[in-house]
Design an enzyme around this catalytic site. Structure first.
Site, mmCIF file in Angstrom:
data_model
loop_
_atom_site.group_PDB
_atom_site.id
_atom_site.type_symbol
_atom_site.label_atom_id
_atom_site.label_comp_id
_atom_site.label_asym_id
_atom_site.label_seq_id
_atom_site.Cartn_x
_atom_site.Cartn_y
_atom_site.Cartn_z
ATOM 1 N N HIS A 101 48.218 25.262 -8.370
ATOM 2 C CA HIS A 101 49.288 25.037 -7.356
ATOM 3 C C HIS A 101 50.472 26.307 -7.597
ATOM 4 O O HIS A 101 50.729 26.686 -8.765
ATOM 5 C CB HIS A 101 49.759 23.706 -7.740
ATOM 6 C CG HIS A 101 51.179 23.412 -6.832
ATOM 7 N ND1 HIS A 101 51.001 23.160 -5.649
ATOM 8 C CD2 HIS A 101 52.572 23.277 -7.429
ATOM 9 C CE1 HIS A 101 52.403 22.865 -5.187
ATOM 10 N NE2 HIS A 101 53.309 22.957 -6.245
ATOM 11 N N CYS A 215 49.800 25.423 -0.242
ATOM 12 C CA CYS A 215 51.281 25.601 -1.269
ATOM 13 C C CYS A 215 51.082 27.103 -1.286
ATOM 14 O O CYS A 215 52.470 27.732 -1.140
ATOM 15 C CB CYS A 215 51.067 24.923 -2.415
ATOM 16 S SG CYS A 215 49.503 25.532 -3.627
#
Length: 340
Positions: A101, A215
Site C-alpha cells: 500500500h 492507491c
C-alpha cells in the site's frame, strides 16, 4: 504461481468480506481507443446503506475531507510511504508477495506537524474487485468507491517496520495549498477503485486495455502534479510499486446494468456474468472455498474468460497466458516539466 496470485488476491478480498451483448457495436465502440479512459464524475454520490466497511474509512481524518492551509513561506517536507497491505493485522506477510500500500507524508517545518495522505477503498478491496449477488437484484451489486484520506500524524513504526518512509522532496506552503485544491477536485471526480491493469502480455510494449485506479496511481498522480508545479524530487533510491495484471486479447464491450440485466437485456450474457462472479462470493465453508477455487480456475484458465466491470460497464476479456500476475515494478519519480 499465477494461480497463487489469484488465490492471494481473492483471499484478501474474502478476509475483508468476512468481518448490448456480443453483437454489433456502435460507431463509437468500433473506434474505441485504448486504454479505455477512466470515467470522471461531477460529484461523489452517497454510498448505499447496504455497503458496510469492515474497518471504518479514514477514522482520524476530517469528516468533510478538508486539508489544513499552510503559510505560504512554510517549507513542507514530502515523504514516500509504503507498507504491506493489511500490515496492521498480518504484519509483513503480504509484503513477501509484494502486495503493498502506498501513501504520501508531509511535515511542516514551521509547526513541526506531520500529516499522512492516502487513497483507498471505502468498503475494502473485496467490494471494489467483486460484486455481491443479491437475490432481490437482477444485476450484480457493487460497493465500489475509493477516496483520499488526509489526517494528522505519520505512524513511523507502521511505515518503517516492514516498508518505506523516505524523504523525497520539499515544497513551499503555497505549493502545498495549490496541491490541496487539486486533491479536492481529483477526489470529488475520481470516485471508484479499479484493481486490475489489463493488457495483452507481460512483454515490453504490450497493448494496454484498462489501467488500474488505486492507491499507487493516486501517489503517481500527486507526484506528477507536484512536478508540474515546479517541485523537484531529490531521492535517488529506486521506487517500486505493486501492480496486478490480467492478460487478454482485445476486450468486447457488453453494456451496462440496464442493457444487460434490464427487461430487454440479454439473458444469456446476464446469466454468464453472474455465473462468473458466483465463486468470488463472500466467506464460505472450507469445502465451498475449495470448490470455488476449482470453478475460478475453470472460468479463467480453461474457458479463458473474465468479466470486467469498468466505468459502470461490463467488458468480456478473452484471457491469455499467463492470465494474472502481481508485479513490483520500478516507476521513477517524475522530473520537473520545463515550459518552453
Amino acid at each position: 504461481m499465477k494461480r497463487l496470485h489469484l488465490i492471494l488476491i481473492w483471499t484478501v478480498c474474502l478476509a475483508e468480506w468476512s468481518l448490448q451483448a456480443f453483437g454489433d457495436l456502435d460507431t463509437a465502440r468500433r473506434q474505441q481507443k485504448w486504454p479505455v479512459p477512466y470515467r470522471r464524475f461531477d460529484h461523489r454520490p452517497k454510498a448505499d446503506p447496504y455497503c458496510q466497511a469492515v474497518y471504518q474509512f479514514c477514522p482520524t481524518g476530517s469528516p468533510d475531507g478538508s486539508i489544513p492551509v499552510m503559510k505560504d513561506a512554510d517549507v513542507i517536507e514530502v515523504f514516500r510511504l509504503q507498507a504491506p497491505v493489511w500490515e496492521f493485522k498480518y504484519g509483513g506477510l503480504l509484503g513477501h508477495f509484494h502486495i503493498m500500500h502506498d501513501a504520501i507524508g508531509f511535515r511542516s517545518t514551521l509547526s513541526g506537524r506531520n500529516y499522512t495522505m492516502e487513497w483507498y477503498e471505502l468498503f475494502q478491496l473485496g467490494n471494489c474487485t467483486f460484486p455481491h449477488l443479491r437475490a432481490e437484484a437482477e444485476a450484480p451489486f457493487w460497493c465500489n468507491q475509493g477516496a483520499a484520506c488526509f489526517f494528522e500524524e505519520i505512524d513511523d513504526q507502521h511505515w518503517k517496520q516492514n516498508g518505506t518512509l523516505e524523504k523525497v522532496s520539499e515544497m513551499t506552503g503555497a505549493q502545498f495549498n495549490e496541491m490541496a485544491k487539486w486533491i479536492r477536485k481529483d477526489n470529488e471526480t475520481g470516485i471508484y477503485y479499479e484493481t486490475w491493469t489489463v493488457q495483452t502480455d507481460p512483454g515490453p510494449n504490450p497493448a494496454v486495455w484498462f489501467d488500474s485506479y488505486d492507491c499507487s496511481q493516486f501517489v503517481h498522480r500527486t507526484y506528477r502534479k507536484l512536478a508540474d508545479m515546479g517541485v523537484s524530487f531529490t531521492s535517488q533510491l529506486q521506487t517500486n510499486y505493486t501492480r496486478i495484471f490480467l492478460y487478454s486479447g482485445e476486450p468486447t464491450f457488453l453494456g451496462n446494468d440496464t442493457t444487460i440485466f434490464g427487461a430487454a437485456g440479454n439473458k444469456t450474457v446476464a446469466s454468464d456474468i453472474k455465473r462468473f462472479y458466483h465463486p468470488f462470493r463472500p466467506p464460505q465453508s472450507i469445502k465451498d472455498f475449495l470448490v470455488s477455487l476449482l470453478e475460478i480456475y475453470e472460468r479463467v484458465v480453461l474457458e479463458k474468460s473474465f468479466y470486467l466491470y469498468y466505468n459502470y460497464e461490463y467488458w468480456h476479456l478473452p484471457m491469455k497466458p499467463p492470465y494474472i500476475r502481481i508485479t513490483y515494478e520500478e516507476i521513477p519519480l517524475p522530473r520537473i516539466h520545463k515550459k518552453p
